[in-house]
Scaffold this active site. Structure first.
Site, PDB file in Angstrom:
ATOM      1  N   SER A  13       0.845  -1.198   0.000  1.00  8.48           N
ATOM      2  CA  SER A  13       0.000   0.000   0.000  1.00  8.48           C
ATOM      3  C   SER A  13       0.880   1.248   0.000  1.00  8.48           C
ATOM      4  O   SER A  13       2.097   1.160   0.137  1.00  8.48           O
ATOM      5  CB  SER A  13      -0.918  -0.012   1.228  1.00  8.48           C
ATOM      6  OG  SER A  13      -0.121   0.085   2.377  1.00  8.48           O
ATOM      7  N   LYS A  17      -2.067   4.777  -5.312  1.00  8.73           N
ATOM      8  CA  LYS A  17      -3.281   4.332  -6.007  1.00  8.73           C
ATOM      9  C   LYS A  17      -4.280   5.484  -6.136  1.00  8.73           C
ATOM     10  O   LYS A  17      -4.927   5.654  -7.161  1.00  8.73           O
ATOM     11  CB  LYS A  17      -3.933   3.226  -5.179  1.00  8.73           C
ATOM     12  CG  LYS A  17      -4.259   2.027  -5.993  1.00  8.73           C
ATOM     13  CD  LYS A  17      -4.777   0.872  -5.168  1.00  8.73           C
ATOM     14  CE  LYS A  17      -4.397   0.841  -3.736  1.00  8.73           C
ATOM     15  NZ  LYS A  17      -5.453   0.738  -2.785  1.00  8.73           N
ATOM     16  N   ILE A  19      -3.654   8.732  -6.186  1.00  7.42           N
ATOM     17  CA  ILE A  19      -3.185   9.722  -7.171  1.00  7.42           C
ATOM     18  C   ILE A  19      -3.376   9.176  -8.590  1.00  7.42           C
ATOM     19  O   ILE A  19      -3.758   9.909  -9.508  1.00  7.42           O
ATOM     20  CB  ILE A  19      -1.692  10.076  -6.921  1.00  7.42           C
ATOM     21  CG1 ILE A  19      -1.501  10.662  -5.515  1.00  7.42           C
ATOM     22  CG2 ILE A  19      -1.162  11.026  -7.986  1.00  7.42           C
ATOM     23  CD1 ILE A  19      -2.230  11.962  -5.264  1.00  7.42           C
ATOM     24  N   ASP A  71      -8.274  10.092   0.300  1.00  7.64           N
ATOM     25  CA  ASP A  71      -8.264  10.023  -1.166  1.00  7.64           C
ATOM     26  C   ASP A  71      -9.390  10.826  -1.796  1.00  7.64           C
ATOM     27  O   ASP A  71      -9.250  11.316  -2.916  1.00  7.64           O
ATOM     28  CB  ASP A  71      -8.325   8.563  -1.641  1.00  7.64           C
ATOM     29  CG  ASP A  71      -6.925   7.970  -1.717  1.00  7.64           C
ATOM     30  OD1 ASP A  71      -5.995   8.709  -2.083  1.00  7.64           O
ATOM     31  OD2 ASP A  71      -6.771   6.784  -1.397  1.00  7.64           O
ATOM     32  N   CYS A 387      -9.753  25.538  12.704  1.00  2.00           N
ATOM     33  CA  CYS A 387     -10.634  24.858  13.642  1.00  2.00           C
ATOM     34  C   CYS A 387     -10.059  24.906  15.072  1.00  2.00           C
ATOM     35  O   CYS A 387     -10.163  25.918  15.728  1.00  2.00           O
ATOM     36  CB  CYS A 387     -10.914  23.436  13.165  1.00  2.00           C
ATOM     37  SG  CYS A 387     -12.432  22.783  13.863  1.00  2.00           S
ATOM     38  N   GLU A 411     -13.267  21.400  26.331  1.00  2.00           N
ATOM     39  CA  GLU A 411     -12.798  20.104  25.825  1.00  2.00           C
ATOM     40  C   GLU A 411     -11.585  19.639  26.644  1.00  2.00           C
ATOM     41  O   GLU A 411     -11.401  18.462  26.888  1.00  2.00           O
ATOM     42  CB  GLU A 411     -12.409  20.260  24.344  1.00  2.00           C
ATOM     43  CG  GLU A 411     -11.903  18.984  23.706  1.00  2.00           C
ATOM     44  CD  GLU A 411     -11.598  19.127  22.213  1.00  2.00           C
ATOM     45  OE1 GLU A 411     -11.841  20.200  21.634  1.00  2.00           O
ATOM     46  OE2 GLU A 411     -11.116  18.140  21.634  1.00  2.00           O
ATOM     47  N   HIS A 523     -12.703  24.332   8.006  1.00  2.00           N
ATOM     48  CA  HIS A 523     -11.440  23.836   7.435  1.00  2.00           C
ATOM     49  C   HIS A 523     -11.300  24.321   5.997  1.00  2.00           C
ATOM     50  O   HIS A 523     -11.685  23.606   5.066  1.00  2.00           O
ATOM     51  CB  HIS A 523     -11.409  22.305   7.459  1.00  2.00           C
ATOM     52  CG  HIS A 523     -11.319  21.725   8.826  1.00  2.00           C
ATOM     53  ND1 HIS A 523     -10.116  21.454   9.439  1.00  2.00           N
ATOM     54  CD2 HIS A 523     -12.277  21.383   9.712  1.00  2.00           C
ATOM     55  CE1 HIS A 523     -10.340  20.961  10.647  1.00  2.00           C
ATOM     56  NE2 HIS A 523     -11.649  20.905  10.835  1.00  2.00           N
ATOM     57  N   GLU A 525      -8.845  24.301   4.177  1.00  2.00           N
ATOM     58  CA  GLU A 525      -7.953  23.415   3.398  1.00  2.00           C
ATOM     59  C   GLU A 525      -8.729  22.404   2.554  1.00  2.00           C
ATOM     60  O   GLU A 525      -8.237  21.954   1.523  1.00  2.00           O
ATOM     61  CB  GLU A 525      -6.957  22.696   4.320  1.00  2.00           C
ATOM     62  CG  GLU A 525      -7.538  21.679   5.305  1.00  2.00           C
ATOM     63  CD  GLU A 525      -7.957  22.278   6.643  1.00  2.00           C
ATOM     64  OE1 GLU A 525      -8.221  23.500   6.697  1.00  2.00           O
ATOM     65  OE2 GLU A 525      -8.040  21.516   7.622  1.00  2.00           O
TER      66      GLU A 525
HETATM   67  N1  GLN Z   1     -11.619  19.605  18.994  1.00  2.00           N
HETATM   68  C1  GLN Z   1     -12.290  20.732  18.462  1.00  2.00           C
HETATM   69  C2  GLN Z   1     -13.786  20.535  18.379  1.00  2.00           C
HETATM   70  O1  GLN Z   1     -14.279  19.448  18.431  1.00  2.00           O
HETATM   71  C3  GLN Z   1     -11.728  21.105  17.105  1.00  2.00           C
HETATM   72  C4  GLN Z   1     -11.976  20.101  16.045  1.00  2.00           C
HETATM   73  C5  GLN Z   1     -11.109  20.268  14.842  1.00  2.00           C
HETATM   74  O2  GLN Z   1     -10.074  20.907  14.885  1.00  2.00           O
HETATM   75  N2  GLN Z   1     -11.497  19.655  13.742  1.00  2.00           N
HETATM   76  O3  GLN Z   1     -14.521  21.473  18.243  1.00  2.00           O
END
Ligand code: GLN
Length: 555
Positions: A13, A17, A19, A71, A387, A411, A523, A525
């Site tokens: 692995s 694959k 890409i 992927d 995040c 948290e 996110h 990204e």
């Molecule tokens: N742990 C944080 C939350 O649950 C941030 C989560 C993350 O960075 N994806 O809100």
């Protein structure tokens, strides 16, 4: 009638694959067809959300809110299109559907068996994905390697589809040819065994993509051809390269796209890999570095450093750096070590042009990340928090600027006096009831941008998009900026630059008296593409390039 191309792995692995699958899809798209990709993950987890990123890699989130294998991110980046959640399945999700159907008496009293009922469910899902996406070609990447017990049912599904419709199904084996140091010669035997195992499952590959350190030479091509019963022209050489985005271009040098179309007996509708080739050329021309540090914790696996956990962040940095004509240099920085050694942290961070704290969970490394954020704020280093990186930036600001000593996210410290980051109210019953699989706030939500902010400026910048006010970004979290602290933090200079219009949840924060200090609850990204870099990453990289010239260092 959709056509299916199964991509199966041989020998080991991790040889590309995903890409390969994404590159074939890009090539078919460039020839005027609608192509989509499906990933099959043979794990019993119902989705990728419950897998540790150091073991399984990044958890990628689709626009429609499914936690997937990384992927899917490659497919989106290569196709420059969103992939639907229907394009991802795990063994857990397939078995769950079959068992639920059995409980609803939908099998009419029959014995429900692994074969044919599991492959039938797989075929049903593949057909549904083809219908929903209206694809001419569906590429199906079967996770794992041929010969593994786990993916046998998927080979069986592929074989059954081929049996029913031989003219519409082909198989690509992505295999590895090692060059052992002590021999210094490329060895074909492991690939021969992989083909034999595939044959034992009733499948003959139409193509072999020969992955190796170096290009495949003629004698080895001949050998593979004879022993694997495959035309030498259908063996595609795929040597290691630095830039994954060059793979479609390399494949086309071998006319891989045309060869695939020939197998199906169809002609290309057009030929246009132009924008892709220009993007790759631009990346090659970039010679000056922009140095970005990622302060995280999902790097280690035994004696090895893995970067798969942050693959979308890495790719997003590359897209923006190239579009600014720079060569991205990315450093992995271990947040936990910063908790013990501040001097070393300062030394490491001083070398950077920009700092990113990516997504994360839990206590480990959190204080180290907060220290890195404090450094970025005080030393005017461009900072992008993703995040958890946004949440911890708020914690840092609350503690050190607003004077709320001991402020934290619940948290990490449920008893903090100043819970500036707290569990979202709709999450409470899920967490306390232990309903934890696939229950975070997931997928795309609206974010309304505030006037006069850097966030609004970043999104509004591309030509023709001057009026952008609301953007849609992807999420994966349970905690949020506790709005009862909004006023006090704002009064100390924190700027709220993006808010969800329905829930009022705070989506983006930034600082004014700083070259670039931004945190996003989502996110970004996940939506960055090589042909369309993400606006927040692009502005962050621009600031990092500027910062290179005149960095101010504070003790
Ligand atoms: N742990 C944080 C939350 O649950 C941030 C989560 C993350 O960075 N994806 O809100």
């Amino acid at each position: 009638m959709p056509r299916f191309i199964f991509v199966i792995g041989g020998v080991m692995s991790g040889i590309g694959k995903g890409i390969t699958t994404a590159s074939i899809a890009r090539i078919l798209k460039s020839k005027g067809f609608r192509a989509t990709c499906v990933k099959i993950d043979p794990y019993l987890n119902v989705d990728a959300g419950t897998m540790n990123p150091t073991e399984h890699g990044e958890v990628f989130v689709t626009e429609d809110g499914r936690e997937c294998d990384q992927d899917i991110g490659n497919y989106e980046r290569f196709l420059d299109e969103n992939i639907l959640s229907i394009n991802y399945m795990t063994s857990g999700s397939v078995y769950l559907s079959v068992i639920e159907r059995e409980r609803a008496l939908e099998y009419g009293g029959k014995c429900v068996e692994t074969v044919p009922h599991i492959p039938e469910e797989v075929i049903r899902r593949l057909s549904a994905a083809a219908r929903r996406t209206k694809a001419d070609f569906v590429l199906v990447e079967i996770g794992g390697t041929v010969g593994e017990y786990q993916n046998l049912v998927y080979l069986e599904a592929a074989r059954m589809m081929h049996l029913r419709n031989p003219q519409n199904v082909i198989f690509v084996l992505v295999s590895y040819l090692p060059v052992p140091k002590q021999i210094g010669e490329m060895k074909t035997k492991p690939t021969q065994y992989a083909v034999h195992s595939l044959n034992a499952a009733g499948i003959q590959p139409d193509f072999i993509v020969a992955r190796s350190e170096m290009p495949l030479d003629e004698p080895r091509k001949k050998k593979l051809s004879i022993f694997c019963n495959i035309g030498p022209g259908d063996i595609i050489s795929a040597p290691d390269i630095d830039n994954i985005y060059e793979v479609p271009i390399n494949f086309e040098k071998d006319k891989f796209g045309l060869k695939i179309l020939n197998k199906f007996g169809i002609r290309a509708r057009k030929q246009d890999l132009g924008s892709w080739t220009r993007m790759v050329r631009k990346s090659r021309l970039a010679k000056t570095d922009v140095v970005i540090g990622i302060v995280g914790k999902y790097f280690g696996s035994g004696n090895f450093t893995l970067t798969d956990s942050y693959i979308s962040v890495i790719e997003a940095i590359k897209h923006s750096a190239w579009s600014c004509g720079r060569r991205p240099k990315i450093l992995w920085l271990d947040a936990e070590s910063y908790e013990k050694n501040i001097r070393n942290m300062k030394k490491e961070l001083a070398r950077l042009d920009g700092i990113i704290v990516p997504g994360g969970f839990g206590k480990r490394g959190a204080e180290g990340k907060i220290k890195a954020i404090e450094y970025a704020r005080k030393n005017k280093k461009p900072y992008l928090g993703l995040c958890y990186g946004m949440q911890l930036a708020i914690v840092e600001f609350a503690r050190h600027v607003a004077g709320l000593a001991g402020a934290h996210t619940t948290e990490v410290n449920p008893r903090t006096k100043y819970p500036v980051i707290d569990l979202m109210s709709e999450q409470k019953e899920k967490v306390f009831g232990k309903r934890l699989g696939g229950t975070m706030r997931l997928g795309a939500y609206a974010c309304r941008l505030s006037e006069g902010t850097k966030a609004k400026f970043s999104y509004g910048l591309p030509a023709g998009k001057a009026g952008v006010r609301t953007v849609y970004e992807r999420h994966r979290h349970r905690y949020e900026f506790n709005s009862s602290f909004k006023k006090v933090l704002e009064s100390k200079g924190l700027v709220v630059s993006g808010v969800n219009p329905e829930s009022n949840l705070i989506e983006i924060i930034e600082l004014r008296d700083h070259p670039f200090f931004m945190g996003a609850q989502f996110h970004p990204e996940f939506k960055s593409r090589p042909l369309n870099p993400h606006p927040l990453f692009r502005e962050f990289i621009r600031a990092a390039i500027k910062n290179k010239k005149g960095a101010i260092i504070k003790k």
